[in-house]
Design an enzyme around this catalytic site. Structure first.
Site, short mmCIF file in Angstrom:
data_model
loop_
_atom_site.label_atom_id
_atom_site.label_comp_id
_atom_site.label_asym_id
_atom_site.label_seq_id
_atom_site.Cartn_x
_atom_site.Cartn_y
_atom_site.Cartn_z
N HIS A 168 -23.95 1.01 -16.78
CA HIS A 168 -25.26 0.87 -16.15
C HIS A 168 -26.26 -0.02 -16.88
O HIS A 168 -27.42 -0.12 -16.44
CB HIS A 168 -25.87 2.27 -15.91
CG HIS A 168 -26.21 3.02 -17.15
ND1 HIS A 168 -25.48 4.12 -17.55
CD2 HIS A 168 -27.17 2.87 -18.08
CE1 HIS A 168 -26.00 4.61 -18.66
NE2 HIS A 168 -27.02 3.86 -19.01
N ASP B 268 -25.16 4.06 -24.85
CA ASP B 268 -24.92 3.01 -23.87
C ASP B 268 -23.71 2.20 -24.29
O ASP B 268 -23.63 1.72 -25.42
CB ASP B 268 -26.15 2.12 -23.76
CG ASP B 268 -27.33 2.84 -23.14
OD1 ASP B 268 -27.26 3.12 -21.93
OD2 ASP B 268 -28.29 3.15 -23.85
N HIS C 118 -26.45 10.29 -25.99
CA HIS C 118 -26.30 9.27 -24.95
C HIS C 118 -26.10 7.91 -25.62
O HIS C 118 -26.99 7.41 -26.30
CB HIS C 118 -27.55 9.23 -24.07
CG HIS C 118 -27.51 8.14 -23.05
ND1 HIS C 118 -26.78 8.25 -21.89
CD2 HIS C 118 -28.07 6.92 -23.02
CE1 HIS C 118 -26.90 7.15 -21.18
NE2 HIS C 118 -27.69 6.31 -21.85
N ASP D 140 -28.59 8.45 -16.90
CA ASP D 140 -29.39 7.24 -17.12
C ASP D 140 -29.12 6.12 -16.14
O ASP D 140 -29.62 5.02 -16.31
CB ASP D 140 -29.13 6.74 -18.56
CG ASP D 140 -30.11 5.66 -18.99
OD1 ASP D 140 -31.27 5.71 -18.55
OD2 ASP D 140 -29.73 4.76 -19.75
#
Length: 1012
Positions: free
Chosen positions: A582, A268, A266, A378
């Site tokens: 996000h 970001d 993951h 997330d």
């Protein structure tokens, strides 16, 4: 048998840490290191390779925050190591407790070929397996001095304010110390022994105290340690492993929970680092993953976010080619179907649709792959509009994880059908492992099995594993654990496989899974509806400018043959979509990220305005008359929706204004508005309905200030206790009648508080039902929360809030813990509070956070308090969040229903434009039912010249409508979001220019129209 388990476990831990792990590299020799410090921003690889290097030593400090150091590592493999596995070990100063969130490196060959990334738990580079002995080693490392923005495990220590979040304030003190640069022998047998013991001990700790299996494992490990000579670990590792072989070969029970382990990282797309650093984080991680895939035939890796793979293609095309080969083999699996893992509460409807359009199209164009899994582990809650968009994008399944962070209520399902706003259902999984960064530890897998809510109905769950955010993704140690847990007594069965394999099996075994209807509200991170107001305003403005640019460019192309700016609109859309990630749009990134977003939005506004102006001048033609363009879907001021006409005089009674009791009364024949001497709305009387909108004893336009110190996650959270203390900002420095006339009257209000100033203009216009409130705040508070409140004389059992392509209702009471947890809610362009037969709406041009509460009235009954959240001032991760000037527009609409709220929401976000010209412009498309709203008009992405229109039913009921094209139709058909025919395609009989259609409540319909 006495319980000596603790003594044995202490022995295991010490020998594993102090003897076995160091013996993985039993022999080593130093390598030479030379360095070059890149000036300023990162340089191209070719420049780094050709730089002038200087001698460096282990122990040397390096890396001012955000700086880049290039290293040249050279050495020679000793001849005596021939036939053995040899690796370079390069430790840039890693803190092994934090994978990601610190310094990282990318290793290149001398010709610039990507080799792999370096991170705290992945600091090796394979030289030879086996090595020939005597070979010359030359490696180049691009090392990034990313500062650690937060640390610790919990509480305030993680969230200390820091100025490291922007290069201009981060300072120049070096952060890291070169710890090790060496060539070393890698002992596979010792590594395997470490994996055996680790898996056995982790499993043992999760087994019942009274079970024989737990003690069997303990004694087997004890025998293994007895067989191990700690002074000759490599020489005795095989004997120690033999003592464990039988115990680790025992198969799992037939009823064991089944886990689909999916390699994942993951990352970001921006957060505690800027997007320029994300590009490098992604490239490092992908390099690691491809290396693992090429050496581990059973490994499967899933990667979301098309934007990130687009970065890899641009930055490292040879690495992207290796990715494509693994995609073709089915082992590197693109998932998600979106441009980025966006927030889903805040993006507008069309933008959320374009996340799928651009994401899925990238995977189709680059790999010929139709992604079917929507992957959003997330994001901070999930809009009820999402299931329909998932289905209309051609996807089948949805994965989330974040709901396990709920503060109050435990979500009741892990595998379920999620039913959206319009009734569309999508098969959804919420991994019970409660993480999307699993290390495949015994504790995690045991938790997944114990936590799984679908026991008795389903038998399997998913576990995404791998270090994210620059941690390097899955590691060979994780794969070693997965191999040992494939079929092991006492453990869930673990199979490394693609997400689609899991979803197919899960759906087949559990087709009648329970149904969850409506939004997936996250009981945490509610402050993300408000933090970083400029970012949110830039997004809202960009979305509406894109609507205008596409509409008028398409109209000019169809009517006048003007060139349609395909490439530029594509580029702008991708920038807007990236900034909906996000941690960007929600306002939870460092200062650097949000300052870049502001620059992006400013550039976008300039370019889109140029596109709009050019198209409108072409449409209006030469002339000196004023032509008014209305991009909203509904008519106003005498101008049809999506069209243009000559300016008209305002209609309705003239606006009257007069002083009264220290304030002013404004009246326009529709409303009578009383603004008191403090600038508060004391009365908003609806003359047509004959009733008051403001509750007795209450007011409107009341600014309220709260302390805002959440327990954790400053920019993310507002906690319920903020409401315990409130200051009503009632004192006004100035309340004056700014202007009067037949067309409008306006009152200006100025307030000061703390270090901040608010200037407001309250306007009533001729013939309009709305009171416009323009608010300018020069904001310099810290850890405060500013609200704009309206106490309404409406007994609303529920609120209605616009979301993408519709609206949701939420109760105004707090009968249950689920309702009480929704003390801050998200709305797009409007909120409506209504009792039977009467409602009041509040529209806005850039705010999202709201709250609603019942207020008791003297004599019985209740009214409703509606508040819009304007500004916060958290200190982490940006210590100067939102300081400066902000401008907001709101409109209070008494006597409103959903239809009026929808119209006002578009009106306030799409002001008319006046252009000098001679020609009225008939709309390219019209709809005869106001419940059916045209959301976008554009030319087809395949450049065929077809017109594409996306519309939806906005009022929440079934609707029949006639769509009329302002051009001859050759053919018309419905499509999916990507403008393709799909299972639900309808071909409309074309007889002239009209299309008849029927829509379900909140149904989205995309139509492709061929010009005759």
């Amino acid at each position: 048998m006495h319980d000596d388990r603790k003594l044995v476990e202490d022995r295991i831990f010490r020998i594993l840490v102090e003897r076995i792990r160091p013996a993985v590299y039993p022999e080593s020799v130093p390598a030479r290191i030379e360095v070059w410090h890149a000036p300023g921003e990162p340089v191209p690889v070719a420049e780094g390779l050709s730089a002038q290097y200087r001698e460096a030593t282990v122990g040397q400090m390096w890396g001012p925050p955000w700086a880049t150091m290039w290293c040249r590592v050279t050495g020679e493999v000793p001849a005596a190591w021939a036939g053995r596995t040899v690796e370079a070990v390069i430790d840039l100063g890693f803190d092994a407790s934090m994978a990601g969130f610190q310094c990282e490196g990318m290793v290149y060959a001398p010709d610039g070929t990507v080799i792999k990334g370096l991170s705290p738990r992945n600091s090796w580079v394979r030289i030879g397996a086996p090595a020939a002995g005597g070979e010359r080693v030359e490696l180049y490392v691009e090392a990034a001095a990313n500062p650690t923005i937060f640390g610790g495990t919990a509480g305030a220590a993680m969230f200390r304010p820091t100025h490291l979040g922007h290069r201009d304030t981060a300072g120049d003190a070096p952060l890291y110390r070169i710890s090790r640069v060496a060539l070393a022998v890698y002992d596979t047998e010792v590594a395997d022994l470490g994996a055996d013991i680790q898996v056995a001990v982790q499993l043992m700790r999760e087994l019942p105290e009274t079970g024989s299996r737990r003690w069997e494992i303990l004694r087997a490990v004890e025998r293994a340690l007895d067989a191990l000579d700690v002074h000759d670990v490599p020489g005795t590792a095989a004997a120690a492993r033999a003592e464990l072989a039988d115990t680790l070969a025992r198969p799992a029970h037939a009823s064991a929970h089944r886990i689909s382990a999916v390699g994942h990282a993951h990352i970001d797309s921006a957060w505690l680092w800027p997007t320029r650093e994300t590009v490098r984080k992604v490239t490092r991680t992908v390099a690691n993953v491809v290396d693992l895939l090429e050496h581990n035939p059973d490994f499967v890796f899933a990667m979301s976010q098309a934007q990130q793979l687009a970065w890899v293609k641009e930055r490292a095309p040879e690495l992207f080619a290796r990715v494509a080969a693994q995609v073709a083999a089915g082992r590197f699996v693109p998932v998600g179907g979106m441009w980025v893992e966006s927030d889903t509460n805040l993006p507008g409807g069309e933008a959320l649709a374009r996340q799928f359009v651009h994401g899925k199209r990238f995977f189709l164009d680059e790999f010929g792959l139709e992604t079917e899994e929507v992957w959003l582990p997330d994001s901070f809650g999930y809009t009820a509009a999402l299931p329909q968009l998932v289905a209309q994008s051609g996807s089948r399944w949805f994965l989330t994880q974040k709901i396990c962070w709920n503060q109050i209520n435990k979500f009741p399902h892990h595998t379920f059908w999620w039913e959206g706003l319009d009734g569309t259902r999508v098969f959804t999984h919420f991994p019970p492992v409660d993480t999307y960064n699993s290390e495949l530890t015994g504790a995690e897998l045991a938790h997944a099995e114990r936590n799984f809510a679908e026991k008795g109905g389903a038998t399997r769950s998913m576990v995404p594993f791998g270090y994210g955010d620059g941690g390097g993704g899955p590691t060979r140690e994780m794969l070693a654990r997965a191999a040992r847990l494939r079929d092991l007594e006492g453990s869930p069965r673990v199979a490394v496989e693609a997400p689609a394999e899991f979803f197919r099996k899960a759906e087949a075994e559990y087709p009648h899974a329970p149904v969850w209807s409506g939004e997936l509200y996250l009981e945490l991170h509610r402050g993300t509806y408000t933090s970083q107001a400029r970012t949110k305003q830039g997004n809202r403005r960009s979305e509406h400018l894109l609507r205008e640019a596409e509409l008028w460019a398409a109209t000019a192309a169809v009517r006048h043959g003007a060139e349609y700016p395909y490439d530029e609109l594509d580029r702008i859309w991708k920038t807007v979509l990236l900034n909906q990630f996000h941690d960007i749009l929600p306002g939870s990134s460092i200062a650097w990220v949000h300052r870049e977003a502001e620059r992006d939005y400013a550039e976008i506004a300039v370019r889109l305005t140029e596109i709009i102006d050019a198209a409108q001048r072409r449409l209006a033609g030469a002339g000196a008359d004023t032509v008014v363009f209305n991009a909203a879907p509904h008519a106003r001021d005498g101008v049809a929706g999506l069209g243009a006409a000559a300016a008209a005089q305002p209609s309705g009674d003239p606006v009257l204004a007069e002083p009264a009791d220290g304030g002013f009364v404004l009246a326009n024949g529709v409303l009578r508005v009383v603004v008191d001497g403090n600038g508060l709305l004391r009365s908003v009387y609806d003359l047509a309905a004959g009733r008051e909108a403001i509750a007795p004893g209450s007011s409107g336009n009341l600014l309220q200030l709260h302390p805002d110190v959440p327990n954790n996650w400053d920019a993310w959270d507002v906690d319920r206790h903020y409401r315990n203390t409130v200051t009503d900002l009632t004192a006004a420095d100035k309340v004056v009648l700014e202007s009067t006339g037949p067309d409008r009257a306006a009152v200006t209000v100025v307030r000061t508080f703390g270090l901040s100033t608010v200037r407001q203009r309250l306007t009533v216009r001729a013939g309009e039902r709305a009171i416009e409130i323009d608010t300018e705040v020069d904001w310099h508070e810290t850890e405060k929360f500013l609200k704009l409140a309206f106490g309404l004389d409406v007994a609303a059992e529920r609120s209605a809030a616009e979301i993408q392509f519709g609206h949701v209702h939420r109760p105004t009471h707090v009968n249950t813990s689920w309702e009480a947890a929704r003390f801050e809610i998200c709305a797009h362009r409007w909120m409506l509070l209504a009792e039977s037969g009467y409602g009041v709406a509040l529209a806005n041009d850039s705010t999202y956070g709201h709250d609603v509460a019942r207020i008791p009235l003297d004599g019985g009954g209740f009214g409703t308090l509606l508040r819009a959240s304007l500004l916060r001032a958290p200190r982490f991760p940006d210590p100067d969040t939102d300081h400066g000037v902000h401008r907001f527009r709101h409109a209070l609409i008494p006597g409103a229903d959903v239809a009026a709220a929808v119209c006002e929401g578009y009106r306030i976000n799409l002001p008319v434009r006046e252009v000098a010209g001679a020609n009225a412009v008939a709309p390219l498309l019209t709809v005869d039912n106001p419940a059916v709203v045209i959301e976008s008009v554009k030319l087809a992405d395949d450049r065929s010249g077809d017109v594409v229109v996306r519309l939806y039913e906005a009022h929440g009921g079934r609707a029949r409508a006639r769509l009329t094209a302002g051009f001859p139709l050759a053919a018309a058909r419905s499509t999916d979001l990507l403008e393709r025919e799909w299972a639900r395609t309808e071909h409309y009989g074309v007889g002239g220019s009209d299309i008849e259609m029927a829509l379900r409540p909140f149904e989205i319909r995309t139509l492709r129209l061929s010009i005759g």
